[in-house]
Design a protein around this motif. Structure first.
Motif, mmCIF file in Angstrom:
data_model
loop_
_atom_site.group_PDB
_atom_site.id
_atom_site.type_symbol
_atom_site.label_atom_id
_atom_site.label_comp_id
_atom_site.label_asym_id
_atom_site.label_seq_id
_atom_site.Cartn_x
_atom_site.Cartn_y
_atom_site.Cartn_z
ATOM 1 N N CYS A 1 0.912 -1.129 0.477
ATOM 2 C CA CYS A 1 0.147 -0.453 0.263
ATOM 3 C C CYS A 1 0.380 0.753 0.490
ATOM 4 O O CYS A 1 2.100 1.687 1.260
ATOM 5 C CB CYS A 1 -0.517 0.636 1.396
ATOM 6 S SG CYS A 1 -2.139 1.663 1.725
ATOM 7 N N GLU B 1 -2.811 4.587 -0.514
ATOM 8 C CA GLU B 1 -3.882 4.027 -1.229
ATOM 9 C C GLU B 1 -5.595 4.245 -0.399
ATOM 10 O O GLU B 1 -6.054 3.103 -0.177
ATOM 11 C CB GLU B 1 -4.337 2.733 -1.720
ATOM 12 C CG GLU B 1 -3.315 2.350 -2.579
ATOM 13 C CD GLU B 1 -3.292 2.197 -3.576
ATOM 14 O OE1 GLU B 1 -4.251 2.920 -3.760
ATOM 15 O OE2 GLU B 1 -2.532 2.173 -4.259
ATOM 16 N N PHE C 1 7.676 -1.783 -5.049
ATOM 17 C CA PHE C 1 6.624 -2.559 -4.878
ATOM 18 C C PHE C 1 6.935 -4.113 -4.461
ATOM 19 O O PHE C 1 6.431 -4.671 -3.313
ATOM 20 C CB PHE C 1 6.153 -3.809 -6.501
ATOM 21 C CG PHE C 1 5.075 -4.370 -6.434
ATOM 22 C CD1 PHE C 1 3.573 -4.007 -5.447
ATOM 23 C CD2 PHE C 1 4.945 -6.001 -6.523
ATOM 24 C CE1 PHE C 1 2.731 -4.857 -5.540
ATOM 25 C CE2 PHE C 1 4.418 -6.526 -6.680
ATOM 26 C CZ PHE C 1 2.810 -5.878 -6.851
ATOM 27 N N CYS D 1 6.015 -5.625 -0.848
ATOM 28 C CA CYS D 1 5.379 -7.348 -0.474
ATOM 29 C C CYS D 1 6.073 -8.194 -0.047
ATOM 30 O O CYS D 1 6.135 -9.287 0.990
ATOM 31 C CB CYS D 1 5.430 -8.038 -2.352
ATOM 32 S SG CYS D 1 4.099 -7.123 -3.326
ATOM 33 N N ASP E 1 -2.747 -6.345 -4.769
ATOM 34 C CA ASP E 1 -2.853 -5.734 -4.999
ATOM 35 C C ASP E 1 -3.806 -4.295 -4.267
ATOM 36 O O ASP E 1 -4.776 -4.590 -3.473
ATOM 37 C CB ASP E 1 -2.564 -4.342 -6.460
ATOM 38 C CG ASP E 1 -1.331 -4.725 -6.724
ATOM 39 O OD1 ASP E 1 -1.081 -5.094 -7.003
ATOM 40 O OD2 ASP E 1 -1.425 -4.313 -7.925
ATOM 41 N N ASP F 1 -5.356 -1.445 -4.675
ATOM 42 C CA ASP F 1 -6.073 -0.403 -5.173
ATOM 43 C C ASP F 1 -7.364 -0.534 -5.631
ATOM 44 O O ASP F 1 -7.638 0.374 -6.722
ATOM 45 C CB ASP F 1 -4.567 0.043 -6.265
ATOM 46 C CG ASP F 1 -4.331 -0.641 -7.400
ATOM 47 O OD1 ASP F 1 -5.632 -1.142 -7.359
ATOM 48 O OD2 ASP F 1 -3.905 -0.956 -8.642
ATOM 49 N N PRO G 1 -1.202 -9.840 -9.668
ATOM 50 C CA PRO G 1 -0.371 -9.005 -8.513
ATOM 51 C C PRO G 1 -0.636 -10.674 -7.496
ATOM 52 O O PRO G 1 -1.089 -10.437 -6.282
ATOM 53 C CB PRO G 1 -1.145 -8.024 -8.189
ATOM 54 C CG PRO G 1 -1.710 -7.699 -9.763
ATOM 55 C CD PRO G 1 -1.418 -8.110 -10.662
ATOM 56 N N ARG H 1 -8.646 1.138 -11.012
ATOM 57 C CA ARG H 1 -8.002 1.101 -9.698
ATOM 58 C C ARG H 1 -8.917 1.891 -9.505
ATOM 59 O O ARG H 1 -9.191 3.033 -10.487
ATOM 60 C CB ARG H 1 -6.180 1.117 -10.092
ATOM 61 C CG ARG H 1 -5.934 2.656 -10.430
ATOM 62 C CD ARG H 1 -4.878 3.562 -10.132
ATOM 63 N NE ARG H 1 -3.756 2.799 -9.386
ATOM 64 C CZ ARG H 1 -3.640 2.841 -7.994
ATOM 65 N NH1 ARG H 1 -4.466 3.351 -7.516
ATOM 66 N NH2 ARG H 1 -2.279 2.250 -6.996
#
Ligand SMILES: Nc1nc2c(ncn2[C@@H]2O[C@H](COP(=O)(O)OP(=O)(O)OP(=O)(O)O)[C@@H](O)[C@H]2O)c(=O)[nH]1
Ligand SMILES: [Mg+2]
Length: 245
Positions: free
Chosen positions: A18, A21, A68, A72, A88, A90, A153, A199
């Motif tokens: 995140c 978001e 990213f 993760c 994800d 989003d 993802p 998104r």
């Protein structure tokens, strides 16, 4: 007092990387299946994402290092459930779609289950991002010999073998490196269609040319990596010494 933790262990941990978001979090967290623990990895958000996630019942993991993959991996490291999912944060993907993925892992018919994104609306997936993904998927098929079409993802696997893959990428190459190393280790990898929605909130990676270019560079680097030399990380988390493929 004893040292036993008060919180009951959850069935599944879902890692939600995140970065700003705030708008998407309510939609995403409302769709996390009952009994699963949502690990929102806050990657230096400045829009109050961490507070919103906490107020909505998620566990917040802080990862100051941008990227990213950094987000993760911080989530994977913080997880303690047997099965870990990634999604994800989003609102482009519905986390509840992971339920059959987890069933497949538990049934022992797959070691890594991936979502193949299928756009459901105009604008869900910009043309240049889709083209980049198509090209990378083709390279991925060539590299692994597996009939895969996306580096999506949305994914599920067991935690211990995932950690044993020793993933080192902390940027956009992380999801690709996971698939490549798992394939090299002989994991059974399956792929299922999932709807891909536009998104919520501002685009950060593939919505921009710069982000896409960066992602392609990160991923190309992963594809050039030699197969893991002597350690074979099996999907049941045992590590065997052996010759490289
Ligand atoms: N780009 C980026 N995303 C991060 C980072 N840390 C966490 N994330 C989250 O990772 C997820 C994927 O990033 P997105 O920005 O959606 O990337 P994308 O789907 O390729 O592209 P857009 O949706 O168009 O921005 C989102 O939930 C982000 O909030 C980071 O350092 N960079
Ligand atoms: Mg996105």
């Amino acid at each position: 007092m004893n040292a036993v933790t008060l919180s009951s262990p959850s069935d599944v941990d879902i890692v939600l990387p995140c970065l700003n978001e705030a708008e998407a979090l309510p939609w995403v967290l409302a769709r996390v299946p009952d009994g699963w623990r949502a690990l929102v990895v806050d990657n230096g958000s400045t829009d109050g994402s961490a507070g919103i996630a906490r107020a909505l019942g998620a566990t917040v993991v802080h990862e100051p290092r941008r990227g990213f993959g950094a987000a993760c991996h911080a989530g994977l490291t913080a997880a303690d459930a047997e099965v870990v999912c990634f999604c994800d944060c989003d609102a482009s993907l519905d986390p509840s779609l992971l339920v059959p993925f987890v069933d497949e892992i538990r049934a022992g018919t797959a070691d890594l289950v991936l979502g193949r994104r299928r756009p459901r609306a105009r604008g869900a997936w910009p043309v240049h991002a889709r083209a980049g993904n198509l090209a990378l998927a083709r390279l991925l098929r060539g590299r692994t010999g597996l009939p895969l079409h996306d580096l999506g993802p949305l994914r599920a696997a067991r935690r211990a073998p995932l950690l044993a893959l020793g993933l080192g990428d902390r940027r956009s190459g992380y999801p690709l490196q996971m698939v490549v190393r798992a394939a090299d280790a002989g994991w059974r990898i399956t792929e299922h269609d999932v709807p891909y929605l536009p998104r919520t909130g501002a685009s950060k990676v593939t919505g921009t040319w710069r982000g896409t270019w960066q992602a392609v560079r990160d991923m190309s680097r992963v594809l050039r990596e030699e197969p893991a030399p002597v350690r074979e990380v099996r999907a049941d988390a045992t590590v065997r010494e052996g010759s490289a493929r």
